[in-house]
Write an enzyme that holds these catalytic residues in place. Structure first.
Site, PDB file in Angstrom:
ATOM      1  N   GLY A 130       0.792  -1.165  -0.035  1.00  0.00           N
ATOM      2  CA  GLY A 130       0.053   0.001   0.143  1.00  0.00           C
ATOM      3  C   GLY A 130       0.856   1.117  -0.031  1.00  0.00           C
ATOM      4  O   GLY A 130       2.087   1.362  -0.429  1.00  0.00           O
ATOM      5  N   ASN A 131       0.410   2.401   0.252  1.00  0.00           N
ATOM      6  CA  ASN A 131       1.108   3.676   0.415  1.00  0.00           C
ATOM      7  C   ASN A 131       2.320   3.633   1.469  1.00  0.00           C
ATOM      8  O   ASN A 131       3.319   3.969   0.535  1.00  0.00           O
ATOM      9  CB  ASN A 131       0.007   4.624   1.047  1.00  0.00           C
ATOM     10  N   GLY A 145       4.135   0.799   2.595  1.00  0.00           N
ATOM     11  CA  GLY A 145       5.119  -0.401   1.724  1.00  0.00           C
ATOM     12  C   GLY A 145       5.613   0.060   0.559  1.00  0.00           C
ATOM     13  O   GLY A 145       6.804  -0.011   0.048  1.00  0.00           O
ATOM     14  N   ASP A 179       2.059  -8.496  -0.669  1.00  0.00           N
ATOM     15  CA  ASP A 179       0.816  -8.162  -0.460  1.00  0.00           C
ATOM     16  C   ASP A 179      -0.236  -9.073  -0.597  1.00  0.00           C
ATOM     17  O   ASP A 179      -0.070 -10.263  -1.274  1.00  0.00           O
ATOM     18  CB  ASP A 179       0.179  -6.887  -1.463  1.00  0.00           C
ATOM     19  N   ARG A 224      -5.299   4.828   9.734  1.00  0.00           N
ATOM     20  CA  ARG A 224      -6.460   5.568  10.167  1.00  0.00           C
ATOM     21  C   ARG A 224      -7.257   6.504   9.299  1.00  0.00           C
ATOM     22  O   ARG A 224      -6.840   6.873   8.070  1.00  0.00           O
ATOM     23  CB  ARG A 224      -5.763   6.833  11.081  1.00  0.00           C
ATOM     24  N   ARG A 255      -4.738   5.832  16.579  1.00  0.00           N
ATOM     25  CA  ARG A 255      -4.007   4.785  16.267  1.00  0.00           C
ATOM     26  C   ARG A 255      -4.711   3.368  16.943  1.00  0.00           C
ATOM     27  O   ARG A 255      -4.625   2.397  16.356  1.00  0.00           O
ATOM     28  CB  ARG A 255      -2.421   4.693  16.587  1.00  0.00           C
ATOM     29  N   ASN A 285      -5.757  -4.834  13.045  1.00  0.00           N
ATOM     30  CA  ASN A 285      -4.257  -4.956  12.747  1.00  0.00           C
ATOM     31  C   ASN A 285      -3.602  -5.842  13.705  1.00  0.00           C
ATOM     32  O   ASN A 285      -2.472  -6.808  12.950  1.00  0.00           O
ATOM     33  CB  ASN A 285      -3.808  -3.708  12.669  1.00  0.00           C
ATOM     34  N   THR A 326       3.219  -1.026  11.154  1.00  0.00           N
ATOM     35  CA  THR A 326       1.838  -0.977  11.241  1.00  0.00           C
ATOM     36  C   THR A 326       1.194  -0.639  12.414  1.00  0.00           C
ATOM     37  O   THR A 326       2.054  -0.793  13.728  1.00  0.00           O
ATOM     38  CB  THR A 326       1.306  -2.600  11.020  1.00  0.00           C
ATOM     39  N   HIS A 337       4.135   5.891  19.915  1.00  0.00           N
ATOM     40  CA  HIS A 337       3.989   6.690  18.736  1.00  0.00           C
ATOM     41  C   HIS A 337       2.419   6.900  18.682  1.00  0.00           C
ATOM     42  O   HIS A 337       1.593   6.195  18.140  1.00  0.00           O
ATOM     43  CB  HIS A 337       4.011   5.616  17.609  1.00  0.00           C
TER      44      HIS A 337
END
Ligand code: APR
Length: 321
Positions: free
Chosen positions: A22-23, A25, A44, A93, A99, A106, A130, A186
């Protein structure tokens, strides 16, 4: 002769696997390809998605002059022999979410991916991106059963880079001269450390007012949320993907960079059995060394609050004790 020249060239090369195309990765894979340090495997759950992005990036090799292979797959056998595995698979998100709202979905993905890594790349160093980061990194360490030095979370490099950008804007100075330090989880409880953040070697406490430092620290802590709100769909990916690539490079090339990263605490800072962002050296064994900084009571308190928050989530939501 069944092999093509590219296969022959890449034999014996080092390998970095990026899970999740995705974005985040894809950005990470793209930055790694540009670093010219390893072959990159993009995995993926959607095979065509990974293959398509890998092919697009491969076609960029002539333009950007990189030689390593970039392949897409959904088969874990293709990550065999990876030196480093970056895990970005999972939901990002959406506006209005923390998160921590991503935990349930996840955690399942991390369990699945962790099993694949354990079975097919058992000697790798794993860098988790993740979210919620510190919880998913802990979960990944448990699922893989890898020693804690080989399972690291990416957050501090990104949070520090965000702080660095706001400082550079404030002082109208070069980004590269800012040396930031953000510890803790985080999330909302992250701990920007102005006393250990310098510009050209000078602590920012000597370069700007406390009011401005407080404003920058607050904007850093909400940095990801600010982007989620602007994007309206999904979350940040250029800086997160690049930050993970920088960590992977330090491990792969045994650069031993001192970076903040989410590491398993075993008594440091009064915290135990929880992942939290601390300064560490990243080399070929993953986390080579964790540093315990001298903190003021307030700073230590904030770090422990952050650690204890995640510890309670590990117990209450993920069922660890
Ligand atoms: N195995 C492999 N890939 C998976 C799996 C799985 N079990 N489940 C989901 N994926 C893939 C999706 O198919 C998707 O391509 O993970 C990718 C996630 O990409 P995006 O939805 O674009 O999310 P992204 O913005 O990249 O964020 C990924 O990083 O920063 C964190 O909070 C963010 O948790 C999120 C993660």
């Amino acid at each position: 002769m069944t092999s093509n020249w590219r296969e022959i060239m890449s034999r014996g090369s080092r390998k970095i696997a990026v899970i999740g195309a995705g974005n985040v990765g894809a950005t990470c894979a793209f930055v790694l390809a540009n670093m010219k340090i390893a072959d990159v495997v993009l995995l993926d759950i959607y095979e065509g998605f990974a293959k398509g992005k890998a092919l697009d990036m491969s076609q960029n090799a002539n333009v950007l002059n990189y030689n390593g292979t970039i392949t897409g797959t959904s088969n874990y056998e293709d990550i065999a022999g990876a030196d480093v595995v970056v895990v970005t698979s999972g939901f990002p998100r959406q506006p209005g979410m923390t998160r921590e709202d991503l935990i349930g979905k996840n955690a399942e993905i991390v369990a699945q991916v962790g099993a694949g890594i354990r079975d097919h790349a058992p000697d790798s160093v794993v860098i988790v991106v993740t979210n919620p980061l510190d919880l998913m990194t802990y979960h990944m360490q448990k699922v893989t059963g890898f020693p804690a030095n080989r399972v690291i979370g990416q957050a501090g490099v990104l949070d520090s880079a965000r702080m660095a950008h706001f400082i550079a804007l404030e002082l109208n100075c070069a980004e590269e001269d800012v040396s930031p330090m953000v510890l803790g989880g985080h999330g909302d409880t992250m701990v920007p450390l102005p006393r250990y953040t310098t510009v050209g070697g000078i602590p920012i406490t000597q370069l700007m007012s406390q009011d401005r430092i407080d404003a920058i620290s607050a904007r850093t802590a909400g940095g990801g949320g600010e982007i989620v709100k602007l994007l309206e769909r999904g979350s940040a990916f250029y800086a997160p993907g690049s930050a993970a690539a920088v960590m992977a490079e330090s491990v792969l090339n045994n650069r031993r960079r001192l970076l903040p990263a989410s590491c398993l605490m075993t008594g440091q800072y009064g915290l135990d059995d929880v992942y939290i962002g601390v300064p560490c050296i990243l080399g070929s064994n993953g986390v080579e060394n964790i540093f315990e900084l001298e903190l003021t009571d307030d700073e230590l308190n904030s770090l422990q609050t952050s650690g204890n928050f995640y510890k309670s989530q590990l117990v209450e939501i993920l069922g660890y004790n």
